[in-house]
Design an enzyme around this catalytic site. Structure first.
Site, PDB file in Angstrom:
ATOM      1  N   PHE A 123      15.528  -0.045  12.578  1.00  0.00           N
ATOM      2  CA  PHE A 123      14.688  -0.846  13.463  1.00  0.00           C
ATOM      3  C   PHE A 123      14.228  -2.083  12.708  1.00  0.00           C
ATOM      4  O   PHE A 123      13.564  -1.977  11.675  1.00  0.00           O
ATOM      5  CB  PHE A 123      13.479  -0.011  13.901  1.00  0.00           C
ATOM      6  N   THR A 126      10.167  -6.421  10.900  1.00  0.00           N
ATOM      7  CA  THR A 126       9.570  -7.284   9.876  1.00  0.00           C
ATOM      8  C   THR A 126      10.471  -8.470   9.556  1.00  0.00           C
ATOM      9  O   THR A 126      11.688  -8.338   9.468  1.00  0.00           O
ATOM     10  CB  THR A 126       9.318  -6.467   8.589  1.00  0.00           C
ATOM     11  N   GLY A 131       4.957  -9.403   8.577  1.00  0.00           N
ATOM     12  CA  GLY A 131       5.164  -8.004   8.973  1.00  0.00           C
ATOM     13  C   GLY A 131       3.991  -7.494   9.781  1.00  0.00           C
ATOM     14  O   GLY A 131       4.141  -7.047  10.919  1.00  0.00           O
ATOM     15  N   SER A 132       2.771  -7.623   9.222  1.00  0.00           N
ATOM     16  CA  SER A 132       1.582  -7.134   9.936  1.00  0.00           C
ATOM     17  C   SER A 132       1.415  -7.879  11.260  1.00  0.00           C
ATOM     18  O   SER A 132       1.101  -7.289  12.293  1.00  0.00           O
ATOM     19  CB  SER A 132       0.318  -7.349   9.088  1.00  0.00           C
ATOM     20  N   GLN A 341      -1.316  11.766 -14.733  1.00  0.00           N
ATOM     21  CA  GLN A 341      -2.285  11.926 -15.834  1.00  0.00           C
ATOM     22  C   GLN A 341      -2.206  13.336 -16.419  1.00  0.00           C
ATOM     23  O   GLN A 341      -2.210  13.515 -17.643  1.00  0.00           O
ATOM     24  CB  GLN A 341      -3.701  11.647 -15.285  1.00  0.00           C
ATOM     25  N   ILE A 342      -2.092  14.333 -15.554  1.00  0.00           N
ATOM     26  CA  ILE A 342      -2.015  15.724 -16.027  1.00  0.00           C
ATOM     27  C   ILE A 342      -0.752  15.947 -16.850  1.00  0.00           C
ATOM     28  O   ILE A 342      -0.743  16.739 -17.790  1.00  0.00           O
ATOM     29  CB  ILE A 342      -2.106  16.682 -14.818  1.00  0.00           C
ATOM     30  N   GLU A 368       5.047   0.689   7.726  1.00  0.00           N
ATOM     31  CA  GLU A 368       4.635   1.063   9.093  1.00  0.00           C
ATOM     32  C   GLU A 368       3.140   0.819   9.314  1.00  0.00           C
ATOM     33  O   GLU A 368       2.425   1.636   9.888  1.00  0.00           O
ATOM     34  CB  GLU A 368       5.043   2.510   9.410  1.00  0.00           C
ATOM     35  N   SER A 371      -2.706  -0.301   5.038  1.00  0.00           N
ATOM     36  CA  SER A 371      -3.999   0.387   5.179  1.00  0.00           C
ATOM     37  C   SER A 371      -5.003  -0.518   5.895  1.00  0.00           C
ATOM     38  O   SER A 371      -5.842  -0.043   6.671  1.00  0.00           O
ATOM     39  CB  SER A 371      -4.527   0.800   3.807  1.00  0.00           C
TER      40      SER A 371
END
Ligand SMILES: Cc1cc2nc3c(=O)[nH]c(=O)nc-3n(C[C@H](O)[C@H](O)[C@H](O)COP(=O)(O)OP(=O)(O)OC[C@H]3O[C@@H](n4cnc5c(N)ncnc54)[C@H](O)[C@@H]3O)c2cc1C
Length: 386
Positions: A123, A126, A131-132, A341-342, A368, A371
């Site tokens: 699809f 963009t 894009g947004s 980190q672990i 997609e 945020s």
């Protein structure tokens, strides 16, 4: 909402979990390192029916729904996100627009091969300049009345599944006219791979999702039949908003899988790695980090399943899909950072799955709908208008 999966969905979950563990996990690291598309794994996913999960049996689908798709995506992404995004984009962006908005003939032409995973669809929304702000589409399609063809010109960027050997079509959004107020009339048009004037660039060099296919596409006087219009002329904007609302649930499920995969890897590593004469997992600082990671993955799962249940029930789900996508992508990034980190220095070595998860997590806050776009949607749903 029942907290338990139905026996059918639990069977599906176990089957995909086993496949991810036995088939994907041992092989995918090498494909990822070579930036190579894993055709054999994708073919196997097709044979399992994963690409047909939410589509009716009459078109070659499995007769399931978005919950089933989310379950499969979550289990795949617990192990690897490249194959998960190939499935997500193939189903949510490639086949779903044809299922939701296509004519009977378009469905019969494309869906059986897309559902079988023999062909991938993409699809193209963009563009290099935006894009947004998808309403700012610059690609144009003009109907040539004499030949009865759309003539398409423009460029799309970052398009998943658009240049594999098995890509059969890209649905592109294009401006097909102007509204009385001067705003663009945007439509969606199916462009089969190999159409003259349709050029697919070499794959991008990406930070993550390295065993998935992402390309720039250009269209120079590309001619396709008028019958390739998908849905109504001028309704493309509304159509892709619907596609993206649904797709966010799928991305949320994928992000939940990545977040859970980070827990799986961290628990195992914390038990086996020793420092100061005992497993690092005997330290409360490490235990608490993993407990928080589990809390986040669990809550993300509740969020995407809630949004998917609403979609399946035919209820409004826009806000819940945005919440699920925003939350799950945030915690996927958190968990990937903490899992690395672990793992200490080994977490920075590509041979460890958590290194791949770290690189794969960031795009989840971008693709997609970023945020910020999710927050805009949630605020709008709460009645806040800027
Ligand atoms: C690997 C990959 C695969 C992809 N696959 C596809 C695909 O298959 N099909 C497709 O069509 N697209 C695809 N995309 C594109 C993706 O959806 C876009 O990158 C994304 O929507 C963001 O658009 P943009 O990159 O143009 O960023 P922009 O829209 O330019 O945004 C830049 C920054 O500005 C912020 N911003 C913009 N507007 C506002 C605002 N009003 N308020 C606050 N902040 C704002 C954004 O949140 C972001 O942080 C893919 C991208 C990648 C990286």
């Amino acid at each position: 909402m029942d907290h338990k999966l139905s026996p059918e969905l639990e069977d599906l979950r176990r089957t995909v979990e086993q496949f991810a563990h036995d088939v994907v996990a041992p092989k995918i690291g090498d494909f990822y390192e070579r930036h190579e598309f894993p055709y054999e794994i994708v073919r196997e996913m097709g044979r399992m029916g994963l690409f047909g999960l939410p589509f009716p049996e009459e078109y070659g689908g499995m007769g399931g729904d978005y919950l089933a798709l989310g379950i499969a995506l979550e289990e795949l992404a617990r192990v690897d996100s490249s194959v998960a995004i190939t499935l997500e984009a193939g189903v949510s962006l490639g086949a779903m627009p044809i299922h939701l908005f296509g004519t009977e003939e378009q469905k019969r032409t494309w869906l059986p091969r897309l559902c079988a995973g023999e062909m991938l669809g993409a699809f193209g929304l963009t563009e290099p300049d935006g894009g947004s702000d998808a309403g700012a589409t610059r690609t144009t399609a003009r109907l040539d009345e004499t030949t009865g063809e759309w003539v398409i010109n423009g460029t799309k960027c970052f398009i998943t599944n658009s240049g594999t050997d098995i890509t059969g079509l890209v649905t592109v959004t294009a401006v097909t006219g102007r509204k009385p107020d001067g705003g663009p009339r945007i439509s969606a048009i199916i462009v089969p791979s190999g159409t003259p004037g349709f050029t697919v660039a070499a794959p991008y060099s990406k930070v993550g999702w390295n065993a998935s296919d992402t390309r720039e596409l250009s269209f120079s006087d590309v001619r396709v039949p008028a019958a390739n219009l998908l849905g109504e002329e001028g309704r493309g904007y509304a159509q892709f908003l619907r596609i993206l609302d649904e797709g966010r649930i799928a991305i949320a499920a994928l992000a939940t899988g990545l977040a859970q995969g980070c827990v799986d890897e961290s628990v195992a590593y914390a038990k086996e790695r020793h420092a100061f004469g005992r497993p690092i997992g005997a330290n409360q600082a490490v235990q608490f980090k993993i407990a928080d990671m589990e809390m986040k993955a669990h809550t993300a799962r509740l969020a995407w399943r809630d949004a998917a249940s609403r979609l399946v029930a035919g209820e409004p789900f826009k806000k819940e899909a945005a919440l699920a996508k925003l939350y799950s992508s945030t915690v996927a990034v958190d968990n990937a950072r903490d899992a690395t980190q672990i793992h200490g220095g080994y977490g920075f070595m590509n041979e460890y799955p958590v290194a791949r998860m770290w690189r794969d997590s960031k795009i989840l806050e971008i693709g997609e709908g970023t945020s910020e776009v999710q927050r805009m949607l949630i605020a709008r749903e709460l009645g806040l208008v800027s």
